[in-house]
Write a protein that holds these residues in place. Structure first.
Motif, PDB file in Angstrom:
ATOM      1  N   MET A   1      55.740  -4.048  69.528  1.00 43.20           N
ATOM      2  CA  MET A   1      56.129  -3.474  70.829  1.00 43.20           C
ATOM      3  C   MET A   1      57.541  -3.918  71.190  1.00 43.20           C
ATOM      4  SD  MET A   1      53.939  -3.850  74.275  1.00 43.20           S
ATOM      5  CE  MET A   1      55.081  -4.109  75.588  1.00 43.20           C
ATOM      6  N   PRO A   2      58.423  -2.967  71.526  1.00 42.54           N
ATOM      7  CA  PRO A   2      59.794  -3.386  71.862  1.00 42.54           C
ATOM      8  C   PRO A   2      59.840  -4.142  73.193  1.00 42.54           C
ATOM      9  CG  PRO A   2      59.508  -1.022  72.138  1.00 42.54           C
ATOM     10  CD  PRO A   2      58.239  -1.539  71.587  1.00 42.54           C
ATOM     11  N   LEU A   3      60.941  -4.804  73.404  1.00 41.79           N
ATOM     12  CA  LEU A   3      61.092  -5.614  74.611  1.00 41.79           C
ATOM     13  C   LEU A   3      61.074  -4.763  75.868  1.00 41.79           C
ATOM     14  CD1 LEU A   3      63.993  -7.923  73.561  1.00 41.79           C
ATOM     15  CD2 LEU A   3      61.561  -8.193  73.258  1.00 41.79           C
ATOM     16  N   GLU A   7      64.379  -7.268  80.521  1.00 41.65           N
ATOM     17  CA  GLU A   7      64.776  -8.361  79.643  1.00 41.65           C
ATOM     18  C   GLU A   7      65.994  -7.963  78.817  1.00 41.65           C
ATOM     19  OE1 GLU A   7      62.571 -11.977  78.559  1.00 41.65           O
ATOM     20  OE2 GLU A   7      61.346 -10.220  78.288  1.00 41.65           O
ATOM     21  N   ASP A 330      63.753  -2.978  68.629  1.00 40.31           N
ATOM     22  CA  ASP A 330      64.334  -3.946  69.572  1.00 40.31           C
ATOM     23  C   ASP A 330      65.851  -3.840  69.571  1.00 40.31           C
ATOM     24  OD1 ASP A 330      61.910  -5.067  70.358  1.00 40.31           O
ATOM     25  OD2 ASP A 330      61.858  -6.357  68.586  1.00 40.31           O
TER      26      ASP A 330
ATOM     27  N   GLU B  81      57.121  -9.066  62.235  1.00 41.02           N
ATOM     28  CA  GLU B  81      56.143  -9.945  62.886  1.00 41.02           C
ATOM     29  C   GLU B  81      55.864 -11.186  62.065  1.00 41.02           C
ATOM     30  OE1 GLU B  81      52.541  -8.120  64.517  1.00 41.02           O
ATOM     31  OE2 GLU B  81      53.901  -6.722  65.551  1.00 41.02           O
ATOM     32  N   VAL B 111      60.936 -14.366  72.921  1.00 43.46           N
ATOM     33  CA  VAL B 111      61.215 -13.075  73.562  1.00 43.46           C
ATOM     34  C   VAL B 111      60.676 -11.957  72.673  1.00 43.46           C
ATOM     35  CG1 VAL B 111      63.046 -11.476  74.251  1.00 43.46           C
ATOM     36  CG2 VAL B 111      63.265 -13.912  74.763  1.00 43.46           C
ATOM     37  N   TYR B 112      60.980 -12.066  71.358  1.00 43.33           N
ATOM     38  CA  TYR B 112      60.525 -11.025  70.439  1.00 43.33           C
ATOM     39  C   TYR B 112      59.026 -11.095  70.209  1.00 43.33           C
ATOM     40  CZ  TYR B 112      65.372  -9.863  69.630  1.00 43.33           C
ATOM     41  OH  TYR B 112      66.660  -9.459  69.809  1.00 43.33           O
ATOM     42  N   ASN B 114      57.088 -11.521  72.684  1.00 40.73           N
ATOM     43  CA  ASN B 114      56.549 -11.034  73.955  1.00 40.73           C
ATOM     44  C   ASN B 114      55.706 -12.061  74.692  1.00 40.73           C
ATOM     45  OD1 ASN B 114      57.267  -8.582  75.078  1.00 40.73           O
ATOM     46  ND2 ASN B 114      56.360  -7.482  73.340  1.00 40.73           N
ATOM     47  N   LYS B 117      57.181 -15.580  80.388  1.00 42.83           N
ATOM     48  CA  LYS B 117      58.386 -16.384  80.613  1.00 42.83           C
ATOM     49  C   LYS B 117      58.092 -17.869  80.790  1.00 42.83           C
ATOM     50  CE  LYS B 117      62.411 -13.870  81.807  1.00 42.83           C
ATOM     51  NZ  LYS B 117      63.002 -12.908  82.691  1.00 42.83           N
TER      52      LYS B 117
END
Lengths: 409, 232
Positions: A1-3, A7, A330, B81, B111-112, B114, B117
């Motif tokens: 899934m892309p960001l 963000e 991404d 991944e 971040v990648y 997911n 935060k």
């Protein structure tokens, strides 16, 4: 899934901020493009408004009869452009019931002097009906009277600018002036009206049309052949304009012995002129907008160029991001969003400059330009779209980079 | 348990007469928890082997199983991944992003991944503490020394708790004193159970590992226990 978008946007802002000079220069094209679209469209629309107001200031119940067929060019249907005569004007006044006033006009630019002072003025030969038809008002003295015309009195009514030039602050009434060596007595001054279609209406003087025809232009003798340039006609009511147009056309065809398809005159209503002018100014807005859009397009290409350079320069970053788990999508999103942010920011700044330009235009010209929110919204979304379109090629290149090649470079 | 299985893996670049055989078919097994050095002269194929190990490159023939999964047949997104969750990379030139702070650089893999935060922040600070950089987390890379930058890079590599840490000449840009402190971090991580493989030119560095695999002309010519492993 892309960001997620936010963000990515924060990351893009950080990157662009780290390279402020380049980001600024990249935006420049879009800034200029957007500013010019907004300013140009505003200028076009302001011109349109200006022209419309000029026409409306002439009164919407006014018709203009001119020699020649406007559909076929001046003088067509007849070899001369002097097919309209004073007698035609008198016939219109006498026989067309919808008409309230008829002002035949014959004008020429001539030198007007008083002693050593002199100026070029538009010398208009006309009749007393000029006042109601052209809706002028008298500041001092009186306008031409019926007697002036009937007995060819050498009297003149001055436009305010001419009065100012020749007499300064002195009272011009009952003073004499010269027009081409003919002596005239000033009987009145017209109130200032400003300019219309580039001609300063205050730089005019008005004299009896007979004097104009017989003594100044000196061509004619008989009443029937005294040609005029325009017969301005006002109707009793605005709603009668088209009826009057029809009646005048019929009357003049009868008088000139014409069939319906070889008219040697044109009757135009204010509405006709307005429509013609509107179609011209519409085109003007279109052309201006189109020209400005080209600079927007060039700005978009500028963004694409710099983004391509940026992808090449940031190969290592791209490789690293891929090594730690970024997917093609991404990187695609990252670079596209950078381009969109550049374009939209540039669009915003450009809109600011555009609005500033409009302000300047209002200050320096008679145009009443307004800020069109539609134009701002349009160019804003267009620049966003440009960022998207021109960002895609560089972004694809980034997404497709081979990580191992990218890291080794 | 075998973490890495190379079954006749080879790599060739180019085609026709210009083909360069970077890696001849080699078979190799590395078990979970091992501490390996890959050594050899330049052009020996060790970097190619490393790129394949790191799923940055695909073998021309043969199969590569990572933790039992045949990674050579996976798609690009699946490989991304794997790189994100199972692998950690440390490079000679650190490869930190200059516009981000140390903390933000370390958070990047999460971040990648997911991750939420709050979780990123706490994990990143723990990783930075682990490499001894708890106090400089808000500095940018150009405000840090080479050794400090490499610590940030290691923190970034381990922040997603990978099974395998791959280091390509990790001490190549550092002086010998700094190299030692970096090597100590690798040894620590290995003691805690992380599999570590590093490519190096430096004999002294290689000898601190448990196993030394020597490449030459695209082949493994020697696979031995390092002297250092006997004393540990």
């Amino acid at each position: 899934m892309p960001l997620n978008l936010l963000e990515n946007a924060t990351m893009a802002v950080k990157t662009l901020n780290a390279n402020r000079l380049r980001s600024g220069l990249t935006m420049l094209g879009i800034v200029i493009g957007n500013a010019s679209v907004i300013a140009m469209v505003a200028a076009g629309q302001a011109t349109q408004g200006y022209v419309t107001r000029q026409f409306e200031s002439l009164g919407t119940n006014v018709l203009f009869v001119t020699p020649g067929d406007a559909q076929r060019g001046p003088g067509a249907g007849s070899t001369r452009a002097d097919t309209l005569t004073l007698a035609d004007a008198e016939a219109i006044a006498a026989e067309v019931p919808a008409v309230s006033a008829v002002s035949p006009e014959k004008s020429q630019r001539l030198r007007v002097t008083r002693g050593t002072a002199g100026t070029q003025a538009n010398v208009v030969g006309t009749t007393p009906d000029y006042v109601p038809v052209r809706q002028i008002s008298i500041a001092q003295g009186r306008f031409l009277s019926p007697v002036d015309n009937q007995s060819s009195m050498p009297v003149a009514v001055l436009g305010s600018a001419v009065a100012q030039t020749l007499f300064g602050w002195q009272d011009p009434l009952n003073q004499s002036i010269r027009v081409s060596n003919l002596r005239f007595t000033v009987v009145g001054v017209v109130a200032s009206r400003g300019s219309s279609f580039g001609q300063n209406q205050d730089e005019a003087i008005y004299i009896p049309i007979w004097v104009m025809a017989n003594q100044l232009t000196g061509q004619e003798a008989g009443k029937t052949s005294t040609s005029v340039q325009t017969i301005a006609v006002s109707t009793r009511q605005e709603a009668q304009a088209s009826a009057a147009q029809y009646q005048i056309t019929n009357l003049l065809r009868l008088r000139h012995g014409l069939l319906y398809d070889d008219d040697d005159f044109t009757v135009q209503s204010q509405q006709d002129l307005l429509t013609t002018a509107a179609s011209i100014t519409d085109m003007l807005v279109l052309v201006l907008g189109f020209t400005a859009s080209i600079s927007l397009l060039v700005g978009g290409i500028g963004i694409m160029n710099i983004m391509l350079v940026s992808v090449t320069e940031r190969t290592q970053e791209i490789g690293l991001r891929k090594a730690i788990g970024a997917k093609g999508a991404d990187l695609m999103a990252q670079f596209t969003i950078e381009a969109v942010i550049l374009a939209v920011t540039g669009g915003l700044i450009g809109a600011g400059f555009g609005v500033g330009g409009i302000g300047l235009m209002v200050l320096l010209s008679p145009l009443e330009a307004g800020v069109s929110w539609g134009a701002i919204a349009l160019s804003f979304s267009v620049s966003g779209g440009i960022g998207l379109v021109f960002g895609i090629l560089p972004a694809r290149r980034a997404a497709q980079l081979d990580p191992i090649v990218a890291l080794r470079s | 348990m075998a973490l890495i299985e190379f079954d006749r893996v080879s790599k060739a670049y180019g085609s026709g007469e210009l083909t360069v055989q970077a890696l001849r078919p080699i078979s190799l097994t590395i078990r979970a928890g091992e501490y390996c050095a890959i050594v050899g002269p330049s052009g020996s194929g060790k970097s190619t082997a490393m790129a394949i190990l790191g799923c940055l490159d695909r073998p021309t023939s043969g199969t590569y199983r990572l933790d039992g999964n045949p990674v050579d047949t996976m798609g690009a997104n699946a490989l991304a991944e794997v790189r994100n969750r199972t692998l950690g990379f440390v490079f000679q030139q650190f490869h930190l992003l200059p516009q981000l702070t140390a903390m933000e650089n370390v958070m990047l893999p999460m971040v990648y991944a997911n991750l939420p935060k709050a979780k990123r922040r706490s994990r990143a600070s723990r990783a930075l503490e682990k490499v001894g950089l708890g106090n400089r987390i808000h500095n940018r890379p150009n405000q840090l020394s080479g050794g400090q930058q490499q610590r940030v890079a290691i923190a970034r590599a381990i922040v997603n708790r990978p099974q395998l840490l791959l280091a390509d000449e990790p001490t190549g840009a550092l002086d010998s004193h700094t190299s030692q402190s970096i090597m100590a971090i690798f040894a620590d991580l290995n003691r805690e159970g992380m599999t570590v493989i590093m490519v190096t030119h430096d004999r002294q560095v290689a000898e601190q590992c448990d196993r030394i695999i020597t490449f030459h002309d695209g082949q493994v010519i020697k696979d031995s226990r390092a002297p250092g492993s006997l004393t540990r």
